[in-house]
Design a protein around this motif. Sequence first.
Motif, PDB file in Angstrom:
ATOM      1  N   HIS A  41       0.803  -1.225   0.000  1.00 25.78           N
ATOM      2  CA  HIS A  41       0.000   0.000   0.000  1.00 25.78           C
ATOM      3  C   HIS A  41       0.835   1.275   0.000  1.00 25.78           C
ATOM      4  O   HIS A  41       0.289   2.361  -0.203  1.00 25.78           O
ATOM      5  CB  HIS A  41      -0.910   0.021   1.226  1.00 25.78           C
ATOM      6  CG  HIS A  41      -1.699  -1.235   1.427  1.00 25.78           C
ATOM      7  ND1 HIS A  41      -2.738  -1.584   0.601  1.00 25.78           N
ATOM      8  CD2 HIS A  41      -1.572  -2.229   2.342  1.00 25.78           C
ATOM      9  CE1 HIS A  41      -3.248  -2.746   1.012  1.00 25.78           C
ATOM     10  NE2 HIS A  41      -2.556  -3.157   2.059  1.00 25.78           N
TER      11      HIS A  41
ATOM     12  N   SER B 205       2.718  13.318  10.801  1.00 25.20           N
ATOM     13  CA  SER B 205       1.430  12.832  10.287  1.00 25.20           C
ATOM     14  C   SER B 205       0.805  13.842   9.339  1.00 25.20           C
ATOM     15  O   SER B 205       0.190  13.474   8.330  1.00 25.20           O
ATOM     16  CB  SER B 205       0.466  12.554  11.447  1.00 25.20           C
ATOM     17  OG  SER B 205       0.883  11.445  12.207  1.00 25.20           O
TER      18      SER B 205
ATOM     19  N   LYS C 104      -0.051  12.919   5.608  1.00 32.81           N
ATOM     20  CA  LYS C 104      -1.491  12.897   5.347  1.00 32.81           C
ATOM     21  C   LYS C 104      -2.107  11.557   5.750  1.00 32.81           C
ATOM     22  O   LYS C 104      -3.047  11.062   5.134  1.00 32.81           O
ATOM     23  CB  LYS C 104      -1.798  13.218   3.876  1.00 32.81           C
ATOM     24  CG  LYS C 104      -1.377  14.634   3.474  1.00 32.81           C
ATOM     25  CD  LYS C 104      -1.704  14.928   2.030  1.00 32.81           C
ATOM     26  CE  LYS C 104      -1.435  16.384   1.696  1.00 32.81           C
ATOM     27  NZ  LYS C 104      -0.033  16.792   1.950  1.00 32.81           N
ATOM     28  N   THR C 105      -1.564  10.972   6.791  1.00 33.29           N
ATOM     29  CA  THR C 105      -2.119   9.770   7.401  1.00 33.29           C
ATOM     30  C   THR C 105      -1.650   9.739   8.849  1.00 33.29           C
ATOM     31  O   THR C 105      -0.611  10.324   9.187  1.00 33.29           O
ATOM     32  CB  THR C 105      -1.685   8.494   6.652  1.00 33.29           C
ATOM     33  OG1 THR C 105      -2.401   7.370   7.168  1.00 33.29           O
ATOM     34  CG2 THR C 105      -0.193   8.236   6.805  1.00 33.29           C
ATOM     35  N   LYS C 106      -2.395   9.070   9.703  1.00 33.22           N
ATOM     36  CA  LYS C 106      -2.056   9.054  11.123  1.00 33.22           C
ATOM     37  C   LYS C 106      -0.874   8.135  11.383  1.00 33.22           C
ATOM     38  O   LYS C 106      -0.889   6.953  11.054  1.00 33.22           O
ATOM     39  CB  LYS C 106      -3.256   8.593  11.954  1.00 33.22           C
ATOM     40  CG  LYS C 106      -2.977   8.609  13.458  1.00 33.22           C
ATOM     41  CD  LYS C 106      -4.182   8.143  14.247  1.00 33.22           C
ATOM     42  CE  LYS C 106      -3.872   8.135  15.744  1.00 33.22           C
ATOM     43  NZ  LYS C 106      -5.038   7.662  16.538  1.00 33.22           N
TER      44      LYS C 106
ATOM     45  N   THR D  64       5.228   7.462  -0.034  1.00 33.14           N
ATOM     46  CA  THR D  64       4.082   7.314   0.853  1.00 33.14           C
ATOM     47  C   THR D  64       4.446   6.358   1.979  1.00 33.14           C
ATOM     48  O   THR D  64       5.386   5.565   1.877  1.00 33.14           O
ATOM     49  CB  THR D  64       2.864   6.774   0.093  1.00 33.14           C
ATOM     50  OG1 THR D  64       3.230   5.567  -0.587  1.00 33.14           O
ATOM     51  CG2 THR D  64       2.372   7.796  -0.921  1.00 33.14           C
TER      52      THR D  64
ATOM     53  N   VAL E 166       2.922   3.921   5.494  1.00 35.97           N
ATOM     54  CA  VAL E 166       1.860   3.277   6.250  1.00 35.97           C
ATOM     55  C   VAL E 166       2.486   2.723   7.521  1.00 35.97           C
ATOM     56  O   VAL E 166       3.704   2.474   7.562  1.00 35.97           O
ATOM     57  CB  VAL E 166       1.204   2.132   5.424  1.00 35.97           C
ATOM     58  CG1 VAL E 166       2.179   0.991   5.197  1.00 35.97           C
ATOM     59  CG2 VAL E 166      -0.063   1.633   6.087  1.00 35.97           C
TER      60      VAL E 166
ATOM     61  N   ALA F 174      -1.053   5.456  -0.355  1.00 33.93           N
ATOM     62  CA  ALA F 174      -0.918   5.335   1.088  1.00 33.93           C
ATOM     63  C   ALA F 174      -2.205   4.786   1.679  1.00 33.93           C
ATOM     64  O   ALA F 174      -3.292   5.147   1.294  1.00 33.93           O
ATOM     65  CB  ALA F 174      -0.613   6.706   1.721  1.00 33.93           C
TER      66      ALA F 174
ATOM     67  N   ALA G  56      -4.448   4.148   5.303  1.00 34.82           N
ATOM     68  CA  ALA G  56      -4.642   4.844   6.567  1.00 34.82           C
ATOM     69  C   ALA G  56      -3.832   4.180   7.655  1.00 34.82           C
ATOM     70  O   ALA G  56      -3.728   2.963   7.717  1.00 34.82           O
ATOM     71  CB  ALA G  56      -6.123   4.835   6.946  1.00 34.82           C
ATOM     72  N   GLY G  57      -3.242   4.976   8.556  1.00 38.51           N
ATOM     73  CA  GLY G  57      -2.479   4.422   9.673  1.00 38.51           C
ATOM     74  C   GLY G  57      -3.388   3.714  10.641  1.00 38.51           C
ATOM     75  O   GLY G  57      -4.581   4.006  10.728  1.00 38.51           O
TER      76      GLY G  57
END
Length: 252
Positions: free
Chosen positions: A111, A144, A148-150, A194, A196, A248, A250-251
Amino acid sequence: MNSMPTQRVLIIMPAWNEEEAVGATVAEVLAASDTYDVLVVNDGSTDSTADVASRAGATVLNLPFNLGVGGAMRAGFKYARRFGYTRVIQVDADGQHDPRNIAEVLAGLEHADISIGARFAEKGDYEVRGPRKWAMLVLAKTISSVAKTKLTDVTSGFRAANDRAISQYLDHYPAEYLGDTIDSLVVALRSGCTVVQVPVEMRPRQGGTPSHNPLKAGIYLGRSAFALLFAFTRKRSVLPSNQPPATAAAGE
Protein backbone atom coordinates in the motif's frame (compact mmCIF):
# COMPACT_ATOMS: atom_id res chain seq x y z
CA MET A 1 26.73 -2.11 -11.76
CA ASN A 2 23.36 -3.28 -10.41
CA SER A 3 22.23 -6.90 -10.42
CA MET A 4 18.90 -8.13 -11.76
CA PRO A 5 15.99 -7.66 -9.33
CA THR A 6 15.40 -10.48 -6.87
CA GLN A 7 12.22 -11.50 -5.04
CA ARG A 8 14.21 -12.19 -1.89
CA VAL A 9 14.03 -9.76 1.02
CA LEU A 10 17.12 -8.14 2.51
CA ILE A 11 17.10 -7.76 6.29
CA ILE A 12 19.51 -4.94 7.15
CA MET A 13 20.77 -5.22 10.71
CA PRO A 14 23.01 -2.39 11.97
CA ALA A 15 25.15 -3.68 14.83
CA TRP A 16 27.59 -1.98 17.16
CA ASN A 17 29.07 -4.16 19.92
CA GLU A 18 26.11 -6.54 19.92
CA GLU A 19 27.96 -9.84 20.35
CA GLU A 20 25.60 -10.92 23.16
CA ALA A 21 22.44 -10.78 21.05
CA VAL A 22 23.25 -10.64 17.34
CA GLY A 23 23.78 -14.38 16.84
CA ALA A 24 20.40 -15.37 18.25
CA THR A 25 18.70 -12.51 16.41
CA VAL A 26 20.17 -13.53 13.05
CA ALA A 27 19.24 -17.17 13.60
CA GLU A 28 15.67 -16.25 14.55
CA VAL A 29 15.23 -14.04 11.47
CA LEU A 30 16.56 -16.72 9.12
CA ALA A 31 14.24 -19.29 10.72
CA ALA A 32 11.23 -17.02 10.13
CA SER A 33 11.35 -17.38 6.32
CA ASP A 34 13.55 -19.00 3.70
CA THR A 35 13.12 -15.88 1.53
CA TYR A 36 15.09 -13.64 3.92
CA ASP A 37 18.76 -12.75 3.54
CA VAL A 38 20.41 -11.07 6.53
CA LEU A 39 23.04 -8.37 6.11
CA VAL A 40 24.68 -7.39 9.39
CA VAL A 41 26.39 -4.04 9.01
CA ASN A 42 29.12 -4.21 11.62
CA ASP A 43 29.40 -0.56 12.58
CA GLY A 44 32.97 -0.43 13.82
CA SER A 45 32.41 -2.87 16.70
CA THR A 46 35.29 -3.56 19.06
CA ASP A 47 33.91 -6.92 20.21
CA SER A 48 33.12 -10.16 18.35
CA THR A 49 29.92 -8.94 16.68
CA ALA A 50 31.14 -9.72 13.14
CA ASP A 51 32.30 -13.26 13.94
CA VAL A 52 29.15 -14.13 15.89
CA ALA A 53 26.89 -12.79 13.11
CA SER A 54 28.78 -14.66 10.41
CA ARG A 55 28.61 -17.95 12.31
CA ALA A 56 24.85 -17.47 12.70
CA GLY A 57 24.41 -17.27 8.91
CA ALA A 58 24.49 -13.55 8.12
CA THR A 59 26.48 -11.78 5.45
CA VAL A 60 28.64 -9.25 7.29
CA LEU A 61 29.59 -5.84 5.94
CA ASN A 62 32.37 -4.36 8.10
CA LEU A 63 32.61 -0.59 8.40
CA PRO A 64 36.09 0.71 9.33
CA PHE A 65 34.79 2.82 12.22
CA ASN A 66 31.53 3.67 13.97
CA LEU A 67 29.23 5.74 11.71
CA GLY A 68 26.00 5.37 13.67
CA VAL A 69 22.73 3.82 12.52
CA GLY A 70 22.31 6.29 9.66
CA GLY A 71 25.71 5.51 8.17
CA ALA A 72 25.21 1.77 8.62
CA MET A 73 21.80 1.86 6.93
CA ARG A 74 23.15 3.93 4.05
CA ALA A 75 25.76 1.22 3.46
CA GLY A 76 23.00 -1.38 3.64
CA PHE A 77 20.88 0.38 1.02
CA LYS A 78 23.87 0.55 -1.33
CA TYR A 79 24.37 -3.19 -0.86
CA ALA A 80 20.67 -3.78 -1.58
CA ARG A 81 20.81 -1.86 -4.84
CA ARG A 82 24.06 -3.52 -5.88
CA PHE A 83 22.57 -6.99 -5.46
CA GLY A 84 19.10 -6.34 -6.85
CA TYR A 85 16.93 -6.29 -3.73
CA THR A 86 13.65 -4.40 -4.21
CA ARG A 87 12.39 -4.88 -0.64
CA VAL A 88 14.44 -4.26 2.49
CA ILE A 89 13.63 -4.00 6.17
CA GLN A 90 15.66 -2.77 9.11
CA VAL A 91 15.75 -5.07 12.15
CA ASP A 92 17.60 -4.26 15.36
CA ALA A 93 20.45 -6.58 16.31
CA ASP A 94 19.46 -6.55 19.99
CA GLY A 95 16.37 -8.71 19.47
CA GLN A 96 13.74 -6.10 20.35
CA HIS A 97 12.09 -6.44 16.93
CA ASP A 98 10.17 -9.72 16.80
CA PRO A 99 11.04 -11.55 13.54
CA ARG A 100 7.49 -12.90 13.47
CA ASN A 101 6.37 -9.33 12.69
CA ILE A 102 8.67 -8.92 9.67
CA ALA A 103 6.13 -10.36 7.22
CA GLU A 104 3.41 -8.04 8.58
CA VAL A 105 5.58 -4.94 8.19
CA LEU A 106 6.63 -6.02 4.69
CA ALA A 107 2.96 -6.47 3.76
CA GLY A 108 2.54 -2.74 4.30
CA LEU A 109 4.59 -2.20 1.13
CA GLU A 110 1.56 -3.37 -0.85
CA HIS A 111 0.00 0.00 0.00
CA ALA A 112 2.95 2.38 0.41
CA ASP A 113 6.63 2.92 -0.29
CA ILE A 114 7.63 2.82 3.39
CA SER A 115 6.08 0.62 6.08
CA ILE A 116 6.73 1.35 9.76
CA GLY A 117 6.40 -1.21 12.54
CA ALA A 118 4.66 1.00 15.11
CA ARG A 119 5.08 0.43 18.85
CA PHE A 120 2.23 2.75 19.85
CA ALA A 121 -0.63 1.45 17.72
CA GLU A 122 -2.80 -0.45 20.19
CA LYS A 123 -0.62 -3.55 20.29
CA GLY A 124 1.73 -4.61 23.06
CA ASP A 125 2.60 -2.72 26.25
CA TYR A 126 5.66 -0.74 25.16
CA GLU A 127 5.64 2.76 26.62
CA VAL A 128 7.87 5.74 27.24
CA ARG A 129 7.48 8.59 29.71
CA GLY A 130 8.66 12.10 30.41
CA PRO A 131 10.52 14.26 27.85
CA ARG A 132 10.99 11.36 25.46
CA LYS A 133 7.23 10.76 25.32
CA TRP A 134 6.50 14.47 24.79
CA ALA A 135 8.96 14.59 21.91
CA MET A 136 7.49 11.50 20.27
CA LEU A 137 3.95 12.90 20.47
CA VAL A 138 4.96 16.21 18.84
CA LEU A 139 7.00 14.44 16.17
CA ALA A 140 4.16 12.05 15.37
CA LYS A 141 1.60 14.84 15.04
CA THR A 142 3.85 16.99 12.85
CA ILE A 143 4.98 14.22 10.53
CA SER A 144 1.43 12.83 10.29
CA SER A 145 0.42 16.15 8.77
CA VAL A 146 3.14 15.78 6.15
CA ALA A 147 2.25 12.14 5.46
CA LYS A 148 -1.49 12.90 5.35
CA THR A 149 -2.12 9.77 7.40
CA LYS A 150 -2.06 9.05 11.12
CA LEU A 151 1.33 7.94 12.40
CA THR A 152 2.03 7.20 16.06
CA ASP A 153 5.65 6.01 16.01
CA VAL A 154 7.80 8.00 13.60
CA THR A 155 11.04 7.18 15.44
CA SER A 156 10.66 3.41 15.06
CA GLY A 157 13.63 1.79 13.34
CA PHE A 158 11.55 -1.26 12.42
CA ARG A 159 10.68 -0.11 8.92
CA ALA A 160 10.58 -1.53 5.42
CA ALA A 161 11.19 0.11 2.04
CA ASN A 162 10.35 -0.79 -1.54
CA ASP A 163 12.50 -0.09 -4.59
CA ARG A 164 11.18 3.46 -4.94
CA ALA A 165 12.02 4.29 -1.33
CA ILE A 166 15.44 2.68 -1.69
CA SER A 167 16.12 5.05 -4.62
CA GLN A 168 15.18 8.00 -2.44
CA TYR A 169 17.30 6.78 0.47
CA LEU A 170 20.30 6.38 -1.82
CA ASP A 171 19.89 10.04 -2.78
CA HIS A 172 19.45 11.18 0.83
CA TYR A 173 19.88 9.18 4.02
CA PRO A 174 21.45 11.25 6.79
CA ALA A 175 23.91 9.93 9.35
CA GLU A 176 23.23 12.61 11.96
CA TYR A 177 21.57 11.91 15.34
CA LEU A 178 17.91 10.96 14.68
CA GLY A 179 18.56 11.44 10.99
CA ASP A 180 17.88 7.78 10.26
CA THR A 181 14.34 8.11 11.61
CA ILE A 182 13.02 11.68 11.60
CA ASP A 183 15.10 13.31 8.87
CA SER A 184 14.98 10.37 6.46
CA LEU A 185 11.21 10.01 6.82
CA VAL A 186 10.42 13.71 6.37
CA VAL A 187 12.58 14.02 3.25
CA ALA A 188 11.15 10.81 1.80
CA LEU A 189 7.60 12.09 2.31
CA ARG A 190 8.36 15.52 0.88
CA SER A 191 9.95 13.79 -2.13
CA GLY A 192 6.75 11.91 -2.90
CA CYS A 193 7.10 8.60 -1.04
CA THR A 194 4.08 7.31 0.85
CA VAL A 195 4.03 5.66 4.26
CA VAL A 196 1.86 3.28 6.25
CA GLN A 197 2.25 1.94 9.78
CA VAL A 198 1.65 -1.58 11.05
CA PRO A 199 1.15 -2.32 14.76
CA VAL A 200 3.89 -4.47 16.29
CA GLU A 201 4.84 -5.60 19.77
CA MET A 202 8.32 -4.84 21.04
CA ARG A 203 10.36 -7.25 23.13
CA PRO A 204 13.00 -6.58 25.82
CA ARG A 205 16.60 -6.39 24.67
CA GLN A 206 18.08 -9.87 24.36
CA GLY A 207 21.52 -8.64 25.41
CA GLY A 208 23.61 -5.55 26.03
CA THR A 209 22.68 -2.42 27.97
CA PRO A 210 19.77 -0.03 27.20
CA SER A 211 20.99 3.42 26.21
CA HIS A 212 18.18 5.48 27.76
CA ASN A 213 18.19 7.32 31.10
CA PRO A 214 16.55 10.54 32.40
CA LEU A 215 19.43 12.76 31.26
CA LYS A 216 19.45 11.26 27.80
CA ALA A 217 15.67 11.61 27.63
CA GLY A 218 16.00 15.36 28.15
CA ILE A 219 18.72 15.60 25.52
CA TYR A 220 16.50 13.57 23.17
CA LEU A 221 13.74 16.19 23.50
CA GLY A 222 16.02 19.01 22.41
CA ARG A 223 17.75 17.10 19.65
CA SER A 224 14.49 15.80 18.20
CA ALA A 225 13.22 19.36 17.80
CA PHE A 226 16.39 20.38 15.94
CA ALA A 227 16.28 17.23 13.82
CA LEU A 228 12.72 17.97 12.76
CA LEU A 229 13.41 21.59 11.89
CA PHE A 230 16.56 20.62 9.99
CA ALA A 231 14.68 17.95 8.03
CA PHE A 232 12.37 20.58 6.54
CA THR A 233 15.37 22.47 5.13
CA ARG A 234 16.56 19.45 3.11
CA LYS A 235 16.11 19.41 -0.64
CA ARG A 236 13.59 17.00 -2.11
CA SER A 237 14.82 13.99 -4.06
CA VAL A 238 13.82 13.43 -7.68
CA LEU A 239 12.37 9.93 -7.81
CA PRO A 240 12.43 7.72 -10.92
CA SER A 241 9.54 8.68 -13.21
CA ASN A 242 8.94 5.05 -14.18
CA GLN A 243 8.03 4.15 -10.62
CA PRO A 244 4.62 5.65 -9.76
CA PRO A 245 3.94 6.45 -6.11
CA ALA A 246 2.23 3.78 -4.08
CA THR A 247 -1.18 4.60 -2.61
CA ALA A 248 -0.92 5.33 1.09
CA ALA A 249 -3.17 3.40 3.42
CA ALA A 250 -4.64 4.84 6.57
CA GLY A 251 -2.48 4.42 9.67
CA GLU A 252 -3.56 2.02 12.39
